[in-house]
Scaffold this active site. Structure first.
Site, PDB file in Angstrom:
ATOM      1  N   ALA A  66       0.881  -1.163   0.000  1.00 34.48           N
ATOM      2  CA  ALA A  66       0.000   0.000   0.000  1.00 34.48           C
ATOM      3  C   ALA A  66       0.921   1.217   0.000  1.00 34.48           C
ATOM      4  CB  ALA A  66      -0.864  -0.011   1.244  1.00 34.48           C
ATOM      5  N   GLU A 135       4.698  -5.368   7.309  1.00 29.95           N
ATOM      6  CA  GLU A 135       3.963  -4.298   8.008  1.00 29.95           C
ATOM      7  C   GLU A 135       4.432  -4.064   9.440  1.00 29.95           C
ATOM      8  OE1 GLU A 135       2.583  -6.434   5.950  1.00 29.95           O
ATOM      9  OE2 GLU A 135       0.970  -5.509   4.791  1.00 29.95           O
TER      10      GLU A 135
HETATM   11  N1  CO8 Z   1       4.611   3.044  -0.662  1.00 29.87           N
HETATM   12  C1  CO8 Z   1       4.996   4.201  -1.220  1.00 29.87           C
HETATM   13  N2  CO8 Z   1       6.116   4.327  -1.952  1.00 29.87           N
HETATM   14  C2  CO8 Z   1       6.877   3.236  -2.115  1.00 29.87           C
HETATM   15  C3  CO8 Z   1       6.538   1.994  -1.555  1.00 29.87           C
HETATM   16  C4  CO8 Z   1       5.332   1.915  -0.807  1.00 29.87           C
HETATM   17  N3  CO8 Z   1       4.897   0.795  -0.262  1.00 29.87           N
HETATM   18  N4  CO8 Z   1       7.489   1.092  -1.880  1.00 29.87           N
HETATM   19  C5  CO8 Z   1       8.395   1.751  -2.622  1.00 29.87           C
HETATM   20  N5  CO8 Z   1       8.031   3.048  -2.766  1.00 29.87           N
HETATM   21  C6  CO8 Z   1       8.728   4.100  -3.499  1.00 29.87           C
HETATM   22  C7  CO8 Z   1       9.928   4.610  -2.695  1.00 29.87           C
HETATM   23  O1  CO8 Z   1       9.516   5.557  -1.750  1.00 29.87           O
HETATM   24  C8  CO8 Z   1      10.780   5.198  -3.808  1.00 29.87           C
HETATM   25  O2  CO8 Z   1      10.245   6.443  -4.153  1.00 29.87           O
HETATM   26  P1  CO8 Z   1      11.218   7.750  -4.268  1.00 29.87           P
HETATM   27  O3  CO8 Z   1      12.141   7.403  -5.419  1.00 29.87           O
HETATM   28  O4  CO8 Z   1      10.273   8.871  -4.571  1.00 29.87           O
HETATM   29  O5  CO8 Z   1      11.940   7.852  -2.974  1.00 29.87           O
HETATM   30  C9  CO8 Z   1      10.518   4.267  -4.984  1.00 29.87           C
HETATM   31  O6  CO8 Z   1       9.306   3.577  -4.678  1.00 29.87           O
HETATM   32  C10 CO8 Z   1      11.607   3.239  -5.185  1.00 29.87           C
HETATM   33  O7  CO8 Z   1      11.807   2.548  -3.966  1.00 29.87           O
HETATM   34  P2  CO8 Z   1      13.249   2.346  -3.294  1.00 29.87           P
HETATM   35  O8  CO8 Z   1      14.169   3.447  -3.675  1.00 29.87           O
HETATM   36  O9  CO8 Z   1      13.020   2.099  -1.840  1.00 29.87           O
HETATM   37  O10 CO8 Z   1      13.720   0.998  -4.046  1.00 29.87           O
HETATM   38  P3  CO8 Z   1      14.732  -0.077  -3.486  1.00 29.87           P
HETATM   39  O11 CO8 Z   1      15.025  -0.987  -4.615  1.00 29.87           O
HETATM   40  O12 CO8 Z   1      15.866   0.554  -2.758  1.00 29.87           O
HETATM   41  O13 CO8 Z   1      13.887  -0.894  -2.372  1.00 29.87           O
HETATM   42  C11 CO8 Z   1      11.930  -2.040  -1.515  1.00 29.87           C
HETATM   43  C12 CO8 Z   1      12.784  -1.669  -2.762  1.00 29.87           C
HETATM   44  C13 CO8 Z   1      12.723  -2.991  -0.621  1.00 29.87           C
HETATM   45  C14 CO8 Z   1      10.664  -2.719  -2.017  1.00 29.87           C
HETATM   46  C15 CO8 Z   1      11.597  -0.747  -0.732  1.00 29.87           C
HETATM   47  O14 CO8 Z   1      11.053   0.207  -1.624  1.00 29.87           O
HETATM   48  C16 CO8 Z   1      10.622  -0.941   0.383  1.00 29.87           C
HETATM   49  O15 CO8 Z   1      10.966  -1.469   1.437  1.00 29.87           O
HETATM   50  N6  CO8 Z   1       9.330  -0.529   0.156  1.00 29.87           N
HETATM   51  C17 CO8 Z   1       8.302  -0.600   1.167  1.00 29.87           C
HETATM   52  C18 CO8 Z   1       7.826  -2.024   1.314  1.00 29.87           C
HETATM   53  C19 CO8 Z   1       6.762  -2.097   2.383  1.00 29.87           C
HETATM   54  O16 CO8 Z   1       6.990  -1.848   3.545  1.00 29.87           O
HETATM   55  N7  CO8 Z   1       5.550  -2.476   1.967  1.00 29.87           N
HETATM   56  C20 CO8 Z   1       4.442  -2.602   2.849  1.00 29.87           C
HETATM   57  C21 CO8 Z   1       3.701  -1.307   2.904  1.00 29.87           C
HETATM   58  S1  CO8 Z   1       2.464  -1.308   4.167  1.00 29.87           S
HETATM   59  C22 CO8 Z   1       1.203  -2.130   3.476  1.00 29.87           C
HETATM   60  O17 CO8 Z   1       1.241  -2.597   2.361  1.00 29.87           O
HETATM   61  C23 CO8 Z   1       0.018  -2.254   4.354  1.00 29.87           C
HETATM   62  C24 CO8 Z   1      -1.096  -3.016   3.660  1.00 29.87           C
HETATM   63  C25 CO8 Z   1      -2.325  -3.000   4.471  1.00 29.87           C
HETATM   64  C26 CO8 Z   1      -2.871  -1.597   4.493  1.00 29.87           C
HETATM   65  C27 CO8 Z   1      -4.231  -1.649   5.057  1.00 29.87           C
HETATM   66  C28 CO8 Z   1      -4.768  -0.227   5.227  1.00 29.87           C
HETATM   67  C29 CO8 Z   1      -4.067   0.538   6.346  1.00 29.87           C
END
Ligand code: CO8
Length: 257
Positions: A66, A135
């Site tokens: 998300a 999460e």
């Molecule tokens: N949300 C928003 N932006 C994101 C997300 C995300 N989940 N994942 C990646 N991005 C964005 C980054 O912010 C970055 O943007 P910017 O260039 O503007 O800074 C861009 O995508 C590229 O990401 P990275 O530079 O971080 O890329 P890497 O290759 O270094 O890392 C990862 C890749 C490991 C996937 C890393 O991006 C990461 O850890 N992302 C978050 C993963 C995460 O925690 N996902 C779970 C999110 S919480 C969720 O899904 C809850 C679901 C239930 C919700 C229910 C309602 C409340």
């Protein structure tokens, strides 16, 4: 149908829905969730579409979760609403969708991304896929059905290990534990998904919808899957698909559903 965050292509009775926010690793913001719902709603009565494939654009990510930026300042009420609204409009909606849905997992499937893949009926992963529910690292828990569907798919012990450790699971490990049905190379992913969808689209749409209902009923609290199966089985006898399927068999030809 025109979308800001989605691409939709239809061919050979298969709709390919590509989540198209590659710069954000296809993170699911509210608009994307709403567009996925609209796209699927629009395809429901389209007889030219008999199966759906959902994938992510780019080489790196299916869906990285998300969109964290959208809910970073949410209150208890807003968080509850976000989860409830998302579950009913997309995740439960896909699980109960009337046509088979295949997730083609082409990279990161994290948080809401893995939850999206798990709400699909079938999952195929490429060898670069990394799956997880991170999460708890954000002070959250999965809110789009992940605590329930992961335990259904891989068992309680494995589900809790994945959720509590917040570690990503490799595509190979996901395949071993049944989290994904098939594991293929990146180059073969869409072709494999299309190949499976091509087998599916030959079959009776009404019977497939009934089968989806029965399998889901058995996993739904308060529902008796065996009873639903008897009802759905009986209903099949009143369909044109049943007439066509049995007639085609007896006439030694392929059915035209
Ligand atoms: N949300 C928003 N932006 C994101 C997300 C995300 N989940 N994942 C990646 N991005 C964005 C980054 O912010 C970055 O943007 P910017 O260039 O503007 O800074 C861009 O995508 C590229 O990401 P990275 O530079 O971080 O890329 P890497 O290759 O270094 O890392 C990862 C890749 C490991 C996937 C890393 O991006 C990461 O850890 N992302 C978050 C993963 C995460 O925690 N996902 C779970 C999110 S919480 C969720 O899904 C809850 C679901 C239930 C919700 C229910 C309602 C409340």
């Amino acid at each position: 149908m025109e979308f800001n965050n989605l691409l939709l292509e239809i061919s050979d009775k298969i709709a390919l829905l590509t989540i198209n926010r590659p710069k954000q690793l296809n993170a699911l913001n509210k608009e994307t969730i709403s567009e996925l719902h609209q796209a699927l709603e629009g395809l429901k009565n389209n007889d030219e579409v008999r199966a759906i494939i959902i994938t992510g654009s780019g080489e790196k990510s299916f869906v990285a979760g998300a969109d964290i930026k959208e809910f970073a300042n949410f209150s208890v009420t807003e968080g509850t609403e976000l989860a409830a609204q998302g579950q009913s409009s997309l995740f439960d909606y896909i699980e109960h969708y009337c046509k088979p849905v295949i997730a083609a997992v082409n990279g990161f499937a994290l948080g809401g991304g893995l939850e999206l893949a798990m709400s699909a009926h079938i999952r195929i992963a490429s060898d670069n896929a990394k799956l997880g529910l991170p999460e708890v690292t954000l002070g959250l828990i999965p809110g789009y059905g992940g605590t329930q569907r992961l335990a259904q798919l891989v068992g309680k012990g494995r589900a809790l290990e994945i959720i509590l450790s917040a570690q990503m699971v490799s595509a190979e490990r996901a395949h071993e534990m049944g989290l994904v049905n098939h594991l293929v190379s990146q180059a073969e992913l869409l072709e494999t998904a299309r190949g499976l969808a091509a087998k599916i689209v030959r079959n009776s749409p009404k019977a497939m919808h009934s089968a989806i209902k029965c399998v889901n009923a058995g996993l739904t609290d308060g529902m008796n899957g065996y009873k639903v199966e008897i009802e759905e089985f009986g209903k099949c006898f009143g369909t044109q698909d049943f007439v066509e399927g049995t007639t085609a068999f007896l006439e030694k030809r392929k059915p035209q559903f």
